[in-house]
Design a protein around this motif. Structure first.
Motif, PDB file in Angstrom:
ATOM      1  N   GLY A   1       0.810  -1.214   0.000  1.00  0.00           N
ATOM      2  CA  GLY A   1       0.000   0.000   0.000  1.00  0.00           C
ATOM      3  C   GLY A   1       0.842   1.263   0.000  1.00  0.00           C
ATOM      4  O   GLY A   1       2.044   1.228   0.294  1.00  0.00           O
ATOM      5  N   GLY A   2       0.213   2.339  -0.375  1.00  0.00           N
ATOM      6  CA  GLY A   2       0.849   3.655  -0.270  1.00  0.00           C
ATOM      7  C   GLY A   2       1.964   3.916  -1.257  1.00  0.00           C
ATOM      8  O   GLY A   2       2.799   4.794  -1.048  1.00  0.00           O
ATOM      9  N   VAL A   3       1.999   3.164  -2.360  1.00  0.00           N
ATOM     10  CA  VAL A   3       3.112   3.330  -3.310  1.00  0.00           C
ATOM     11  C   VAL A   3       2.774   4.295  -4.448  1.00  0.00           C
ATOM     12  O   VAL A   3       3.601   4.534  -5.318  1.00  0.00           O
ATOM     13  CB  VAL A   3       3.572   1.974  -3.903  1.00  0.00           C
ATOM     14  N   GLY A   4       1.531   4.806  -4.461  1.00  0.00           N
ATOM     15  CA  GLY A   4       1.176   5.796  -5.480  1.00  0.00           C
ATOM     16  C   GLY A   4       0.222   5.297  -6.558  1.00  0.00           C
ATOM     17  O   GLY A   4       0.065   5.948  -7.595  1.00  0.00           O
ATOM     18  N   LYS A   5      -0.470   4.190  -6.305  1.00  0.00           N
ATOM     19  CA  LYS A   5      -1.406   3.666  -7.314  1.00  0.00           C
ATOM     20  C   LYS A   5      -2.499   4.683  -7.652  1.00  0.00           C
ATOM     21  O   LYS A   5      -2.790   4.939  -8.819  1.00  0.00           O
ATOM     22  CB  LYS A   5      -2.103   2.379  -6.824  1.00  0.00           C
ATOM     23  N   THR A   6      -3.107   5.225  -6.598  1.00  0.00           N
ATOM     24  CA  THR A   6      -4.219   6.157  -6.840  1.00  0.00           C
ATOM     25  C   THR A   6      -3.711   7.423  -7.529  1.00  0.00           C
ATOM     26  O   THR A   6      -4.358   7.953  -8.435  1.00  0.00           O
ATOM     27  CB  THR A   6      -4.934   6.477  -5.516  1.00  0.00           C
ATOM     28  N   THR A   7      -2.537   7.877  -7.112  1.00  0.00           N
ATOM     29  CA  THR A   7      -1.940   9.054  -7.751  1.00  0.00           C
ATOM     30  C   THR A   7      -1.741   8.785  -9.240  1.00  0.00           C
ATOM     31  O   THR A   7      -2.092   9.601 -10.095  1.00  0.00           O
ATOM     32  CB  THR A   7      -0.580   9.361  -7.082  1.00  0.00           C
TER      33      THR A   7
ATOM     34  N   PRO B 221       9.714  10.429  -9.656  1.00  0.00           N
ATOM     35  CA  PRO B 221      10.486  11.006  -8.553  1.00  0.00           C
ATOM     36  C   PRO B 221       9.609  11.334  -7.343  1.00  0.00           C
ATOM     37  O   PRO B 221       8.414  11.594  -7.491  1.00  0.00           O
ATOM     38  CB  PRO B 221      11.020  12.303  -9.179  1.00  0.00           C
TER      39      PRO B 221
ATOM     40  N   ASN C 190       8.085   4.339  -7.863  1.00  0.00           N
ATOM     41  CA  ASN C 190       7.712   5.673  -7.401  1.00  0.00           C
ATOM     42  C   ASN C 190       8.608   6.064  -6.220  1.00  0.00           C
ATOM     43  O   ASN C 190       9.300   5.215  -5.666  1.00  0.00           O
ATOM     44  CB  ASN C 190       6.238   5.649  -6.979  1.00  0.00           C
ATOM     45  N   PHE C 191       8.555   7.303  -5.857  1.00  0.00           N
ATOM     46  CA  PHE C 191       9.337   7.848  -4.744  1.00  0.00           C
ATOM     47  C   PHE C 191      10.836   7.717  -4.993  1.00  0.00           C
ATOM     48  O   PHE C 191      11.602   7.462  -4.059  1.00  0.00           O
ATOM     49  CB  PHE C 191       8.988   7.149  -3.411  1.00  0.00           C
TER      50      PHE C 191
ATOM     51  N   SER D  30       8.154  13.868  -5.012  1.00  0.00           N
ATOM     52  CA  SER D  30       7.914  15.277  -5.323  1.00  0.00           C
ATOM     53  C   SER D  30       6.937  15.892  -4.334  1.00  0.00           C
ATOM     54  O   SER D  30       5.908  15.283  -4.002  1.00  0.00           O
ATOM     55  CB  SER D  30       7.334  15.379  -6.739  1.00  0.00           C
TER      56      SER D  30
HETATM   57  N1  LIG Z   1       5.999  10.701  -6.261  1.00  0.00           N
HETATM   58  C1  LIG Z   1       5.490  11.070  -5.098  1.00  0.00           C
HETATM   59  N2  LIG Z   1       6.095  12.025  -4.341  1.00  0.00           N
HETATM   60  C2  LIG Z   1       5.572  12.402  -3.166  1.00  0.00           C
HETATM   61  N3  LIG Z   1       4.463  11.895  -2.627  1.00  0.00           N
HETATM   62  C3  LIG Z   1       3.820  10.941  -3.319  1.00  0.00           C
HETATM   63  C4  LIG Z   1       4.293  10.479  -4.583  1.00  0.00           C
HETATM   64  N4  LIG Z   1       3.434   9.530  -5.038  1.00  0.00           N
HETATM   65  C5  LIG Z   1       2.476   9.415  -4.100  1.00  0.00           C
HETATM   66  N5  LIG Z   1       2.697  10.247  -3.072  1.00  0.00           N
HETATM   67  C6  LIG Z   1       1.906  10.402  -1.831  1.00  0.00           C
HETATM   68  O1  LIG Z   1       1.911   9.143  -1.199  1.00  0.00           O
HETATM   69  C7  LIG Z   1       0.654   8.883  -0.603  1.00  0.00           C
HETATM   70  C8  LIG Z   1       0.132   7.550  -1.115  1.00  0.00           C
HETATM   71  O2  LIG Z   1      -0.148   7.696  -2.498  1.00  0.00           O
HETATM   72  P1  LIG Z   1      -1.388   6.942  -3.149  1.00  0.00           P
HETATM   73  O3  LIG Z   1      -2.610   7.136  -2.331  1.00  0.00           O
HETATM   74  O4  LIG Z   1      -1.411   7.311  -4.563  1.00  0.00           O
HETATM   75  O5  LIG Z   1      -0.880   5.450  -2.971  1.00  0.00           O
HETATM   76  P2  LIG Z   1      -1.730   4.109  -3.128  1.00  0.00           P
HETATM   77  O6  LIG Z   1      -0.797   3.074  -3.635  1.00  0.00           O
HETATM   78  O7  LIG Z   1      -2.951   4.352  -3.888  1.00  0.00           O
HETATM   79  O8  LIG Z   1      -2.107   3.804  -1.620  1.00  0.00           O
HETATM   80  P3  LIG Z   1      -3.140   2.664  -1.142  1.00  0.00           P
HETATM   81  O9  LIG Z   1      -2.452   1.361  -1.391  1.00  0.00           O
HETATM   82  O10 LIG Z   1      -3.322   2.936   0.308  1.00  0.00           O
HETATM   83  O11 LIG Z   1      -4.363   2.812  -1.935  1.00  0.00           O
HETATM   84  C9  LIG Z   1      -0.252  10.039  -0.938  1.00  0.00           C
HETATM   85  O12 LIG Z   1      -0.302  10.893   0.168  1.00  0.00           O
HETATM   86  C10 LIG Z   1       0.436  10.727  -2.106  1.00  0.00           C
HETATM   87  O13 LIG Z   1       0.254  12.119  -2.046  1.00  0.00           O
END
Ligand SMILES: Nc1ncnc2c1ncn2[C@@H]1O[C@H](COP(=O)(O)OP(=O)(O)OP(=O)(O)O)[C@@H](O)[C@H]1O
Ligand SMILES: [Mg+2]
Length: 410
Positions: A155-161, A346, A320-321, A348
């Motif tokens: 989780g939290g790796v940026g999928k939704t972003t 990156p 990501n990150f 960001s």
């Molecule tokens: N490249 C990035 N740089 C900085 N912050 C980021 C980056 N990508 C994502 N984030 C931040 O990381 C957090 C998690 O991102 P996101 O919700 O897209 O992940 P996710 O994989 O959808 O999480 P989940 O598995 O919980 O659904 C968010 O607060 C988002 O703003």
């Protein structure tokens, strides 16, 4: 049963319309008019024929009748509206602006009603899309759109972003041709990432009248200001259990027949919904964070998918990150995963800001290295003759329709 619906409190009028139709008609009576197509379909109930001609009695409320007419005309191709009013001449212009094809006096004789219904049926037939994909989406000669599922082991790796930016980017290149589905059924936050307040959610599109007809389904989607359509996650995590993987499969297939691009955001890991999204995917976006646990997790997920013999036409591996100070390089990640990375995103500061504002970077066009990489991601899915083909590595077996699952391990 005819495909004519009459919305009126007047038994006289309903009887006259049924006689003119020469067959039983669907009826909405007794309470206020439905606000829009979804409410109308819900009032009709699952299994009722989708009306071709909707006759609305304006005596139940002129503004509501005109409002409903406008929405039916705009959202329901292949449907014609007739307004009944005791002032047909005075209402003609407003009726035209509200998309109605005719106005008729309630005291008109049955033959006049019959003629109006006949003409309205012709108008409806003429406005019905040959192939709904042309209306909403594909319009590219290929009647099926592409399902792009965004998945990650953790989780939290940026999928939704990524999913929201990809969907917004695709929608900007092909308006009204892209739909984003939030399959993080329990805790999905697509609505928040896009600053949407959905009237209907995933549950409404896998249950009830939306299931029987793709045009009806479209009226249950939430539209974003970029022209992107969305299916948002249910309001309560408890409702997740009501959505089965069969529901997901059917929904994604229907959406792919309507839209050029179907982008799917998922929950972390390989729950039933994520597996269904992978099963239906033509292209898979595999994501991880650029750190040791994340990269190892992705390697495991890829091994599991290989063991399940799940494969798709194309895969895109994203990290990501990325941060030069993390000590882990792209080459390190590639060595661990055993495949080359397609895109490095990156870390960001612009991302959390955009998420908090509900304004994706590809909508605000914020100048930022992340925006640049997200544009490159969109380019991988849009046709561009001058651009080299994506370097996505071929996978064991091709295509959703060619998907084979040799054995399924838990
Ligand atoms: N490249 C990035 N740089 C900085 N912050 C980021 C980056 N990508 C994502 N984030 C931040 O990381 C957090 C998690 O991102 P996101 O919700 O897209 O992940 P996710 O994989 O959808 O999480 P989940 O598995 O919980 O659904 C968010 O607060 C988002 O703003
Ligand atoms: Mg998410």
């Amino acid at each position: 049963m005819s495909r004519i619906l009459i919305a009126s409190d007047s038994a006289d009028l309903r009887g006259k319309v049924a006689t003119a139709a020469g067959a039983p008609v669907s009826v909405i009576a007794g309470t206020a008019l439905p606000a829009g197509p979804p409410q109308l379909f819900q009032r009709l109930g699952a299994g009722a024929p989708i009306p071709q001609v909707v006759v609305i009695d304006t005596s139940t409320g002129l503004d509501d009748a005109l409002g409903l007419s406008s929405r039916l005309s705009a959202e329901c191709p292949g449907m014609a509206v007739v307004l009944v009013t005791d002032q047909p001449d005075a209402l003609a212009l407003s009726a035209l602006r509200a998309g109605a094809c005719d106005v008729v006096h309630p005291e008109a004789e049955v033959p006049e009603f019959a003629e109006i219904l006949r003409r309205a049926t012709q108008v409806a037939a003429a406005s019905a899309p040959q192939n709904l994909a042309d209306g909403a989406g594909s319009g590219n000669g290929d009647s099926r759109g592409r399902v792009i599922s965004v998945v990650s082991p953790k989780g939290g790796v940026g999928k939704t972003t990524v999913a929201t930016n990809l969907a917004v980017g695709l929608a900007r290149s092909a308006p009204h041709s892209t739909v984003l589905v939030d399959l993080d059924v329990q805790f999905g936050d697509v609505a928040s990432a896009l600053n949407l307040d959905p009237e209907h959610t995933l549950l409404d599109v896998v249950r009830g009248p939306a299931v029987q007809d793709s045009m009806v389904l479209k009226t249950f989607l939430t539209q974003h200001q970029t022209g992107l359509y969305t299916v948002c996650a249910p309001a309560s995590p408890a409702e997740a259990d009501d959505v089965t993987s069969a529901d997901v499969a059917r929904l994604l297939q229907t959406l792919a027949s309507e839209f050029r691009y179907v982008v799917v955001d998922t929950a972390p890991g390989l729950d039933d919904h994520a597996l269904a999204a992978i099963d239906q995917a033509d292209e898979l976006v595999l994501m991880t964070s650029l750190d040791v646990p994340g990269v190892r997790g992705l390697r495991k997920e890829m091994t599991v998918l290989r063991d399940l013999a799940i494969a798709v036409d194309k895969r895109h591996i994203l990290v990501n990150f990325a941060d030069p100070r993390s000590g882990l390089t792209k080459a390190d990640a590639e060595a661990t995963i055993g495949a080359s990375l397609d895109l490095v995103l990156p870390r960001s500061k612009a991302v959390p800001v955009s998420v908090n504002q509900g304004l994706p970077l590809l909508q605000s066009d914020t100048r930022d290295p992340m925006t640049k990489q997200l544009r490159k991601l969109v380019d991988r899915f849009t046709p561009a003759p001058m651009r080299p083909a994506p370097t996505a590595a071929p996978v064991t077996v091709g295509g959703r329709h060619r998907l084979r699952r040799k054995r399924v391990k838990a």
